[in-house]
Design an enzyme around this catalytic site. Structure first.
Site, PDB file in Angstrom:
ATOM      1  N   ARG A 199       0.812  -1.222   0.000  1.00 29.75           N
ATOM      2  CA  ARG A 199       0.000   0.000   0.000  1.00 29.75           C
ATOM      3  C   ARG A 199       0.848   1.277   0.000  1.00 29.75           C
ATOM      4  NH1 ARG A 199      -1.877  -2.969  -1.926  1.00 29.75           N
ATOM      5  NH2 ARG A 199      -3.281  -4.562  -1.202  1.00 29.75           N
TER       6      ARG A 199
HETATM    7  C1  LIG Z   1     -15.305   0.651  -0.658  1.00 28.20           C
HETATM    8  C2  LIG Z   1     -13.806   0.785  -0.806  1.00 28.20           C
HETATM    9  C3  LIG Z   1     -13.054  -0.334  -1.084  1.00 28.20           C
HETATM   10  C4  LIG Z   1     -11.667  -0.226  -1.203  1.00 28.20           C
HETATM   11  N1  LIG Z   1     -10.941  -1.350  -1.474  1.00 28.20           N
HETATM   12  C5  LIG Z   1      -9.610  -1.246  -1.611  1.00 28.20           C
HETATM   13  C6  LIG Z   1      -8.826  -2.409  -1.908  1.00 28.20           C
HETATM   14  O1  LIG Z   1      -9.339  -3.518  -2.048  1.00 28.20           O
HETATM   15  N2  LIG Z   1      -7.486  -2.254  -2.053  1.00 28.20           N
HETATM   16  C7  LIG Z   1      -6.875  -1.028  -1.909  1.00 28.20           C
HETATM   17  O2  LIG Z   1      -5.655  -0.947  -2.052  1.00 28.20           O
HETATM   18  N3  LIG Z   1      -7.594   0.077  -1.610  1.00 28.20           N
HETATM   19  C8  LIG Z   1      -8.923  -0.004  -1.466  1.00 28.20           C
HETATM   20  N4  LIG Z   1      -9.644   1.116  -1.168  1.00 28.20           N
HETATM   21  C9  LIG Z   1      -8.946   2.408  -1.004  1.00 28.20           C
HETATM   22  C10 LIG Z   1      -8.871   3.247  -2.298  1.00 28.20           C
HETATM   23  O3  LIG Z   1      -9.798   2.772  -3.214  1.00 28.20           O
HETATM   24  C11 LIG Z   1      -7.474   3.198  -2.928  1.00 28.20           C
HETATM   25  O4  LIG Z   1      -6.460   3.551  -2.006  1.00 28.20           O
HETATM   26  C12 LIG Z   1      -7.384   4.132  -4.140  1.00 28.20           C
HETATM   27  O5  LIG Z   1      -6.191   3.862  -4.810  1.00 28.20           O
HETATM   28  C13 LIG Z   1      -7.414   5.609  -3.751  1.00 28.20           C
HETATM   29  O6  LIG Z   1      -7.318   6.381  -4.943  1.00 28.20           O
HETATM   30  P1  LIG Z   1      -7.831   7.877  -4.975  1.00 28.20           P
HETATM   31  O7  LIG Z   1      -7.609   8.418  -6.332  1.00 28.20           O
HETATM   32  O8  LIG Z   1      -9.200   7.962  -4.458  1.00 28.20           O
HETATM   33  O9  LIG Z   1      -6.816   8.560  -3.961  1.00 28.20           O
HETATM   34  P2  LIG Z   1      -7.162   9.681  -2.875  1.00 28.20           P
HETATM   35  O10 LIG Z   1      -7.989   9.065  -1.784  1.00 28.20           O
HETATM   36  O11 LIG Z   1      -7.692  10.882  -3.538  1.00 28.20           O
HETATM   37  O12 LIG Z   1      -5.718   9.975  -2.302  1.00 28.20           O
HETATM   38  C14 LIG Z   1      -5.054   9.007  -1.508  1.00 28.20           C
HETATM   39  C15 LIG Z   1      -3.601   9.466  -1.337  1.00 28.20           C
HETATM   40  O13 LIG Z   1      -2.956   9.415  -2.605  1.00 28.20           O
HETATM   41  C16 LIG Z   1      -2.473  10.726  -2.951  1.00 28.20           C
HETATM   42  N5  LIG Z   1      -2.688  10.913  -4.373  1.00 28.20           N
HETATM   43  C17 LIG Z   1      -3.842  10.940  -5.067  1.00 28.20           C
HETATM   44  N6  LIG Z   1      -3.611  11.110  -6.367  1.00 28.20           N
HETATM   45  C18 LIG Z   1      -2.272  11.218  -6.503  1.00 28.20           C
HETATM   46  C19 LIG Z   1      -1.403  11.428  -7.614  1.00 28.20           C
HETATM   47  N7  LIG Z   1      -1.865  11.587  -8.858  1.00 28.20           N
HETATM   48  N8  LIG Z   1      -0.070  11.472  -7.380  1.00 28.20           N
HETATM   49  C20 LIG Z   1       0.427  11.324  -6.131  1.00 28.20           C
HETATM   50  N9  LIG Z   1      -0.343  11.139  -5.052  1.00 28.20           N
HETATM   51  C21 LIG Z   1      -1.676  11.086  -5.240  1.00 28.20           C
HETATM   52  C22 LIG Z   1      -3.295  11.708  -2.116  1.00 28.20           C
HETATM   53  O14 LIG Z   1      -2.586  12.930  -1.905  1.00 28.20           O
HETATM   54  C23 LIG Z   1      -3.486  10.916  -0.841  1.00 28.20           C
HETATM   55  O15 LIG Z   1      -2.332  11.000  -0.045  1.00 28.20           O
HETATM   56  C24 LIG Z   1     -11.037   1.032  -1.040  1.00 28.20           C
HETATM   57  C25 LIG Z   1     -11.810   2.175  -0.776  1.00 28.20           C
HETATM   58  C26 LIG Z   1     -13.178   2.055  -0.645  1.00 28.20           C
HETATM   59  C27 LIG Z   1     -13.984   3.291  -0.365  1.00 28.20           C
END
Ligand SMILES: Cc1cc2nc3c(=O)[nH]c(=O)nc-3n(C[C@H](O)[C@H](O)[C@H](O)COP(=O)(O)OP(=O)(O)OC[C@H]3O[C@@H](n4cnc5c(N)ncnc54)[C@H](O)[C@@H]3O)c2cc1C
Length: 332
Positions: A199
């Protein structure tokens, strides 16, 4: 006080953020910037840097808890930086809404012109939605992304967090990542030079602006069937239809208490075993389906969620002597 600044992209002052996260809590951003493409993102970032403002990057907010109140500085959303391209064959017509192959190539250093149609690569900008990419894999009959089904987010957030699970992680299909480094320059990082961990994409403060994903040619029906199966399994154990921010804590490692030969325990199992699934603060509650998810039953605040995280940490520490480490990102 919010300064008057001529931003090089769409900019909203005093912008509400809760609806830009999947947990739907949190206050406002002094500035929310919405660039359209990687170059604009860089310009916005450089301008914020010049102004000496704090900069945060927001994808889909699917792994993020934002506190109440106003975050100083800028939040740069990648959600408009969302294009996906396929390398084109010689002579193939370019869709009117796509960049030319030379432009796309310039942006991500893909050789132009033309790569064969059975080349299973996708050129993707950071804000492209992960569920959309999984769908694209299914439609093309290319495998590699189906293990990420049911994971909300953008490609950039997924690469930064190395999103994944038991069926694989995003970095498994990364060929190359383009980042904006802390010195304001773009850099292309080949998979072999990347250092992703559990992660954690291993990119430090760099911002992901795009990537080349390499999938595998496969049978369309089989890819779709695997996706369906994985989603069913995921839905059975995670509250995928409720407002949450994914897993709150990292798995603590170590054996189940009292039995050194047992398998490692997950944070969710631990919370479940300790009877902590009943904990809540207002509408913020531990999910009944998965102990490592906090769900917003409607109207929860950042302070409800942060308070509940503290309650869980304290209870686990008192009952088992385990210091749970928070996995989800917190902005406060
Ligand atoms: C119902 C549900 C199920 C999930 N299941 C999983 C799973 O099975 N496995 C898993 O790993 N995760 C899971 N997650 C968590 C989430 O989906 C992941 O971590 C996803 O990758 C987050 O992406 P995001 O674009 O929403 O990032 P954000 O939540 O917007 O950001 C997360 C972090 O990444 C940084 N970030 C965002 N974009 C960038 C970029 N372009 N460059 C650098 N840093 C950046 C942000 O600053 C922040 O620190 C789940 C979440 C939910 C709500």
């Amino acid at each position: 006080m919010t300064l008057s600044i001529e931003w090089p992209c769409v900019a909203l002052a005093d912008a509400p953020l809760a609806h830009r996260t999947t947990l739907k809590v949190g206050g406002r951003a002094e500035w929310l910037l919405e660039p359209d493409n990687p170059d604009q993102l860089r310009e916005a970032w450089l301008m914020a840097k010049e102004q000496g403002l704090d900069i945060r990057i927001l994808g889909m907010g699917a792994n993020l808890i934002i506190d109440d109140g106003t975050l100083p500085g800028v939040v740069i959303s990648t959600q408009r930086v969302r294009r996906t391209f396929r390398p084109l064959e010689p002579g193939q017509t370019i869709q009117p809404d796509e960049l030319s192959e030379e432009e796309a190539a310039k942006l991500l250093d893909i050789e132009a012109p033309a790569i064969a149609a059975d080349d299973p690569r996708l050129i993707v900008w950071a804000g492209a939605s992960l569920p959309g990419l999984v769908r694209a894999g299914n439609e093309l009959g290319w495998s590699g992304l189906e293990g990420l089904i049911g994971v909300p987010g953008t490609l950039g957030g997924a690469i930064a967090m190395n999103a994944g699970g038991r069926w694989g992680d995003i970095w498994d299909v990364v060929d190359m990542v383009r980042v904006l480094r802390a010195d304001g320059e773009f850099e292309d990082i080949a998979r072999a030079d990347g250092n992703p961990g559990y992660r954690n994409g291993g990119l430090g403060d760099s911002i992901v602006v795009g990537a080349v994903l390499r999938l595998e040619l496969d049978n369309k029906l089989q890819v779709a069937e695997r996706s369906k199966q994985y989603l069913l399994e995921k839905r059975a154990v995670q509250p995928v239809t409720e407002s949450s921010a994914g897993c709150v804590f990292k798995n603590p490692g170590g054996a189940k208490a009292g039995n050194p030969n047992s398998k490692k325990i997950s944070a969710g199992q631990l919370i479940d075993e300790l009877g902590l699934k009943s904990l809540k603060r207002g509408p913020a509650q531990v999910s009944e389906l998965h102990g490592n998810f906090i769900v917003n039953r409607g109207g929860a605040t950042g302070s409800d969620v942060f308070g509940l995280i503290d309650d869980l940490k304290r209870a686990v520490q008192d009952m088992r002597g385990i210091d749970l480490e928070v996995e989800v990102k917190r902005w406060r």
